[in-house]
Design an enzyme around this catalytic site. Structure first.
Site, PDB file in Angstrom:
ATOM      1  N   HIS A  86      35.192  84.176   6.464  1.00  0.00           N
ATOM      2  CA  HIS A  86      36.150  83.124   5.415  1.00  0.00           C
ATOM      3  C   HIS A  86      35.522  83.651   4.170  1.00  0.00           C
ATOM      4  O   HIS A  86      36.659  82.872   3.273  1.00  0.00           O
ATOM      5  CB  HIS A  86      35.794  81.439   5.394  1.00  0.00           C
ATOM      6  CG  HIS A  86      34.296  81.516   4.860  1.00  0.00           C
ATOM      7  ND1 HIS A  86      33.290  81.231   6.495  1.00  0.00           N
ATOM      8  CD2 HIS A  86      33.540  80.596   4.136  1.00  0.00           C
ATOM      9  CE1 HIS A  86      32.138  80.484   5.993  1.00  0.00           C
ATOM     10  NE2 HIS A  86      32.627  80.254   4.249  1.00  0.00           N
ATOM     11  N   ASP A 140      34.704  83.511  12.997  1.00  0.00           N
ATOM     12  CA  ASP A 140      34.226  83.507  12.053  1.00  0.00           C
ATOM     13  C   ASP A 140      33.373  84.623  11.266  1.00  0.00           C
ATOM     14  O   ASP A 140      32.026  84.269  10.853  1.00  0.00           O
ATOM     15  CB  ASP A 140      34.004  81.635  11.223  1.00  0.00           C
ATOM     16  CG  ASP A 140      33.685  82.197   9.403  1.00  0.00           C
ATOM     17  OD1 ASP A 140      34.565  83.353   8.774  1.00  0.00           O
ATOM     18  OD2 ASP A 140      32.708  81.072   8.374  1.00  0.00           O
ATOM     19  N   SER A 238      27.193  81.836   2.644  1.00  0.00           N
ATOM     20  CA  SER A 238      28.402  81.696   3.864  1.00  0.00           C
ATOM     21  C   SER A 238      28.069  83.335   4.714  1.00  0.00           C
ATOM     22  O   SER A 238      27.848  83.808   3.324  1.00  0.00           O
ATOM     23  CB  SER A 238      29.445  81.513   3.297  1.00  0.00           C
ATOM     24  OG  SER A 238      29.591  80.356   3.377  1.00  0.00           O
TER      25      SER A 238
END
Length: 415
Positions: A86, A140, A238
């Site tokens: 992402h 992901d 992330s």
């Protein structure tokens, strides 16, 4: 004393070579101070070199030539970084990114080149999982190919991935998260200093219960944090690692990749991570099985690679004697040994001799039988001629033996 010094020099040179190529041991911290981080959000600043596989993924803006930290990543070797898919929702071009290795502090919007021991690299390729579902954050996970390859050093080293036999991470277990993300849920910007924090793995059934994430958690996820919240990853973290210590090896294994969460550090809303274990085959298909085994702890998986190399020697056992290849007659003998089936070609020559002898014998006997009468007649005639010569009636001396044999055959019975 001298041999000992030589051995030390060789050991240092081998270690330096492995370190430069990132082929050395994985998951080793250069600066360990595990008691420091008691509380990312709720964490504390990490020591320089504490997490050498941490990578800062920074967006590069062409209009001002500045870099902005956006995501974290995990260095696997000199060529590959593991991160979250992402991170590339809005920036998918390789030219939009810069990679910073060995950093403890990152400057937001910097336009200056990094200084050693830090390393800055470009992105050659971005590989997003083929079944990644944006929004739901399914699969992901992504890989980044580094260009040019980055060397490892005192502040740069590869992270470890779990073994195939390890299975998914299980609670209860205390692990670590790191990143340059927000220090609070609605922070103004990312942290300039790398943060670290301890988190507890949370059972997936509890994490997926109605009062927690209510069915949004998948089997390929890992939940980590605390029921009361307060310590968690946040925006900007992330793609970074969730790491658990392997006590047998005294190293850290990356069991998860920071993926998503509801808010930051909220109660019953722990951080959700992409488990690395279910994607080992996918990673191997992109970076190669040998490269994957280099960052897996333990000897069991690595002998699996030497085992295939042992088979080639076994395949070469029929031609094991080295002199077959080193000497010129050797190679000619081996190709000739295969032509032993062509040894029948030498056998065909023997068959031809037997056939010729049989044909000659049958023809000669009839020819000799038929030839004897003419030879007998010629001899009788010669005898007759001799008698006639003695009698005074000899033939002309100018004729050859062939002419005498072919003339006056009727006089033969007169003898």
């Amino acid at each position: 004393m001298l041999p000992t010094a030589v051995l030390l020099v060789l050991a240092v040179s081998v270690a330096a070579r492995d370190n430069a190529t990132c082929d050395g041991p994985c998951g080793l911290r250069f600066r360990q101070k595990l008691e420091s981080g008691m509380r990312v959000v709720g964490g504390m600043s990490a020591e320089p070199g504490a997490w050498p596989w941490m990578v800062s993924l920074q967006i590069f803006m062409y209009h001002n030539n500045r870099r902005y930290h956006t995501c974290g990543g995990i260095l696997l070797n000199s060529h590959w970084v593991l991160t979250a898919a992402h991170c590339f929702k809005n920036k998918k071009k390789v030219t939009d990114w810069r990679l910073i290795f060995g950093a403890n502090e990152v400057v937001w919007g910097s336009n200056k080149p990094v200084k050693p021991p830090l390393q800055e690299r470009f992105v050659e390729e971005i590989i997003i999982h083929e079944k990644y579902v944006s929004g739901l954050e399914i699969n992901d996970i992504a890989l980044i190919k580094i260009t040019p390859p980055v060397p490892c050093g005192p502040f740069i080293g590869p992270g470890c991935l779990p073994q195939f036999k390890a299975g998914p991470p299980r609670a209860p277990q205390t692990c670590w998260v790191t990143g340059w993300g927000y220090l609070k849920e609605k922070g103004p910007r990312t942290s300039p200093t790398l943060q670290e924090a301890r988190v507890a793995l949370i059972d997936l059934e509890l994490c997926n219960s109605t009062r927690w994430y209510n069915g949004r958690i998948r089997s390929t996820n890992v939940c980590a944090g605390y029921p009361r919240g307060k310590i968690d990853t946040c925006q900007g973290d992330s793609g970074g690692p969730l790491m658990c210590r392997d006590r047998a090896e005294n190293t850290f294994v990356v069991v998860g990749i920071t993926s998503w969460g509801v808010g930051c550090a909220r109660a019953k809303r722990p951080g959700v991570y992409t488990s690395t274990w279910p994607y080992l085959n996918w990673i191997a298909s992109k970076i190669g099985s040998n490269a994957l085994q280099m960052v897996q702890l333990g000897t069991p998986p690595r002998p699996s690679t030497p085992a295939p190399p042992v088979r080639p020697p076994s395949v070469q056992t029929p031609v094991r004697p080295p002199w077959y290849f080193q000497r010129p007659p050797g190679p000619s003998q081996q190709p000739g040994s295969r032509p032993r089936p062509p040894a029948p070609p030498p056998a065909p020559p023997p068959p031809p001799p037997p056939p010729p002898p049989p044909p000659p014998p049958p023809p000669p006997p009839p020819q000799q039988v038929s030839a004897k009468p003419p030879q007998a007649l010629s001899f009788a005639k010669r005898l007759q001629q001799l008698i006639e010569a003695l009698k005074g009636t000899a033939f002309s001396s100018g004729r050859s033996y062939y002419e005498t044999e072919t003339t006056d055959l009727q006089e033969l019975p007169a003898s």
